[in-house]
Design a protein around this motif. Sequence first.
Motif, PDB file in Angstrom:
ATOM      1  N   GLY A  34       0.798  -1.217   0.000  1.00 63.58           N
ATOM      2  CA  GLY A  34       0.000   0.000   0.000  1.00 63.58           C
ATOM      3  C   GLY A  34       0.829   1.263   0.000  1.00 63.58           C
ATOM      4  N   LEU A  35       2.133   1.150   0.259  1.00 63.82           N
ATOM      5  CA  LEU A  35       3.011   2.317   0.302  1.00 63.82           C
ATOM      6  C   LEU A  35       4.011   2.296  -0.846  1.00 63.82           C
ATOM      7  N   THR A  41      -1.344   1.518  -6.045  1.00 60.38           N
ATOM      8  CA  THR A  41      -2.580   1.875  -5.338  1.00 60.38           C
ATOM      9  C   THR A  41      -2.460   3.265  -4.706  1.00 60.38           C
ATOM     10  N   LEU A  42      -1.298   3.581  -4.156  1.00 61.13           N
ATOM     11  CA  LEU A  42      -1.094   4.905  -3.569  1.00 61.13           C
ATOM     12  C   LEU A  42      -0.948   5.959  -4.649  1.00 61.13           C
ATOM     13  N   LYS A  43      -0.221   5.622  -5.705  1.00 61.14           N
ATOM     14  CA  LYS A  43      -0.006   6.570  -6.793  1.00 61.14           C
ATOM     15  C   LYS A  43      -1.344   7.002  -7.409  1.00 61.14           C
ATOM     16  N   THR A  93      -4.211   7.239  -5.906  1.00 60.67           N
ATOM     17  CA  THR A  93      -4.994   8.078  -4.998  1.00 60.67           C
ATOM     18  C   THR A  93      -4.401   9.463  -4.834  1.00 60.67           C
TER      19      THR A  93
END
Length: 137
Positions: free
Chosen positions: A86-87, A124-126, A128
């Motif tokens: 997630g990071l 996923t972070l990119k 958002t």
Amino acid sequence: MRAMTKKTAKAPAKKTSAKQQAPEAEPAPQAPSESGPGGKIGKTQLVEQVAQQSGLPKKQAGQVVDAAMEVIIDAIKSGKSVGLPGLGTLSVKATAARTGVRPGTSERIQIPAGKKVAFKVANTLKGTLGGTGDAAE
């Protein structure tokens, strides 16, 4: 002189009222606003948030954060990649020797080969974060 007298008279009154309010509700709202866009979350704020979300006391949350950092640092020092779901992923990259230019003197210098820590953001972070220009890559 009158302006200075007014400023000095007003300033302590504000500080006193701020000190009286600070222990009650002031610190909690200030921490999230400081960590907003362009802000920074320090270790103490990270420990507080881990304690809050996990239900652990702050002392134990601090030990958990310290242990996690030690494990990540040891892995990077040994040349391993560290995936943080997630990071993103922290990895060690080799840099080639190259010729550089010293600023100010325009002197050519030889920069030796070395290693650096690289970070690749998770998709996923990119997604958002919005269109900051990284999506084009």
